[in-house]
Design an enzyme around this catalytic site. Structure first.
Site, PDB file in Angstrom:
ATOM      1  N   GLU A  95       0.862  -1.203   0.000  1.00  0.00           N
ATOM      2  CA  GLU A  95       0.000   0.000   0.000  1.00  0.00           C
ATOM      3  C   GLU A  95       0.892   1.246   0.000  1.00  0.00           C
ATOM      4  OE1 GLU A  95      -1.568   0.851   3.908  1.00  0.00           O
ATOM      5  OE2 GLU A  95      -3.401   1.741   3.095  1.00  0.00           O
ATOM      6  N   ASN A 153      -7.044   5.924  -1.919  1.00  0.00           N
ATOM      7  CA  ASN A 153      -5.932   5.040  -1.580  1.00  0.00           C
ATOM      8  C   ASN A 153      -6.100   3.845  -2.518  1.00  0.00           C
ATOM      9  OD1 ASN A 153      -4.108   3.282  -0.418  1.00  0.00           O
ATOM     10  ND2 ASN A 153      -4.652   3.817   1.684  1.00  0.00           N
ATOM     11  N   LYS A 166      -9.483   1.774  -2.029  1.00  0.00           N
ATOM     12  CA  LYS A 166      -9.704   1.227  -0.673  1.00  0.00           C
ATOM     13  C   LYS A 166     -11.104   1.529  -0.144  1.00  0.00           C
ATOM     14  CE  LYS A 166      -7.178   1.189   3.765  1.00  0.00           C
ATOM     15  NZ  LYS A 166      -5.933   1.704   4.382  1.00  0.00           N
ATOM     16  N   GLU A 195      -6.457   8.773   7.476  1.00  0.00           N
ATOM     17  CA  GLU A 195      -6.951   8.295   6.166  1.00  0.00           C
ATOM     18  C   GLU A 195      -8.357   8.809   5.876  1.00  0.00           C
ATOM     19  OE1 GLU A 195      -6.058   4.469   4.482  1.00  0.00           O
ATOM     20  OE2 GLU A 195      -5.040   3.929   6.322  1.00  0.00           O
ATOM     21  N   CYS A 250      -4.838  -2.980   2.995  1.00  0.00           N
ATOM     22  CA  CYS A 250      -4.535  -2.832   4.427  1.00  0.00           C
ATOM     23  C   CYS A 250      -5.722  -3.083   5.344  1.00  0.00           C
ATOM     24  CB  CYS A 250      -3.887  -1.485   4.713  1.00  0.00           C
ATOM     25  SG  CYS A 250      -3.131  -1.501   6.355  1.00  0.00           S
ATOM     26  N   ASN A 306       0.260  -0.840   5.397  1.00  0.00           N
ATOM     27  CA  ASN A 306       1.150  -0.024   6.261  1.00  0.00           C
ATOM     28  C   ASN A 306       0.499  -0.093   7.629  1.00  0.00           C
ATOM     29  OD1 ASN A 306       2.942   2.540   4.700  1.00  0.00           O
ATOM     30  ND2 ASN A 306       1.586   1.255   3.482  1.00  0.00           N
TER      31      ASN A 306
END
Ligand code: CDT
Length: 312
Positions: A47, A107, A124, A143, A168, A193
């Site tokens: 990621e 993302n 994501k 995020e 993730c 991450n």
């Protein structure tokens, strides 16, 4: 005819703020070449593999952080990765921050075939952390401030099988694997991450590695699919990121495991036909699933304690 995909999980060490895109792409190309020498069909990068994990910092004017985002893929800086992959005849998966022409921030991960052609993007779905600046934390996890949520999980016919992507935090949610698996997914590619320190409940810090493998292995087994979990690891801008990248078989067994928190390639020959051993027996969805019983999963987000229980 065997349907074996040789996959490389290309874990990276930390990417610091000072590291340029060109330097990072050189590291990715080095991992790609190792993958080629190991006979990989596909190399999976983590990621946000082009920059430091910038959501750990708050900036009032988000536009100031647009430089972490790619406006095109390939871009002039990432084109050498695409060129090298095409030259080597190897596919890859790469996570990065995407800024679309409409101004959306995702993302994202991209899946590229052995000819350098983009097969698909994934954006994501589950955005973890918080929306507002929380200065009490040692570092932020913003995020939900920087990214828009993606539209959903799709599968793609590639590398001789049915491939899916997740990113993730998605890996912690059983719905991720199940929605992919209901579309026949045979291999899920998942970069991550994961900061070792979890500010809302530091008791979980010591369990980060355990929880990582717990969810990846359960997702693989309960859905009869290969899962490739790939970290950006190590100490990045003072924040420790989990390593322990792994390639997991449909049995739930770990077939390859990283031992460092640096740039490191692990490889496994993944027989996609093994998926059927689980998909057609214990996890034969069409035979055993009871979707009429599971309606709460799509009709409800949070917990709703039944009224009758509240009275007692
Ligand atoms: N990148 C990412 O999704 N990391 C999350 C951290 C959760 S704690 C805010 C993860 O699930 O690993």
């Amino acid at each position: 005819m065997s349907r074996t995909v040789t996959v490389g999980a290309a874990q990276t060490g930390p990417i610091q703020e000072k590291d340029s895109r060109i330097e990072v792409v050189e590291r990715l190309i080095n991992l790609l070449r190792q993958g080629s020498q190991a006979g990989c069909d596909l190399v999976v990068f983590p990621e946000l593999a082009l920059t430091t994990f910038f959501p750990r910092w708050y900036v009032e004017d988000k536009k100031e952080f647009d430089h972490y985002f790619e406006k095109e893929m390939p871009s002039p800086e990432t084109q050498p990765l695409f060129d090298e992959a095409k030259k080597l005849g190897i596919g890859f998966h790469l996570g990065y921050a995407e800024l679309t022409p409409n101004g959306e921030h995702f993302n994202t991960s991209v899946l590229v075939d052995k000819t350098g052609h983009v097969i698909a993007h994934y954006r994501k779905v589950h955005l973890p952390g918080h929306e507002e600046h929380e200065p009490w934390r040692a570092f932020q996890h913003l995020e939900r401030y920087y990214f828009d949520p993606g539209p959903g999980f799709e599968v793609h016919g590639a590398f001789g099988g049915i491939m899916g992507m997740a990113i993730c935090n998605d890996r912690r949610w059983p719905e991720t694997y199940r929605v992919l698996s209901l579309q026949g997914c045979e291999m899920a590619l998942i970069g991550y991450n994961t900061p070792i320190h979890y500010a809302p409940d530091p008791n979980q810090d010591r369990l980060q590695g355990f929880h990582n493998h717990l969810v990846l292995q359960a997702g693989a087994y309960q859905n009869g699919m290969w899962v490739v979990g790939v970290a950006k690891a190590g100490e990045e801008e003072g924040c420790d990121l989990l390593g322990e990248s792994a390639i997991i078989a449909p049995s739930g067994e770990i077939k390859a495991l990283c031992s460092t928190v640096d740039d490191e390639l692990i490889v496994a020959e993944c027989d996609l036909d093994l998926c059927a051993d689980y998909k057609e027996t214990l996890f034969n969805f069409s035979r055993y699933r009871r979707p009429e019983i599971y309606t709460r999963i799509t009709s409800q987000t949070g917990v709703e304690i039944p009224e009758a229980m509240k009275e007692n």
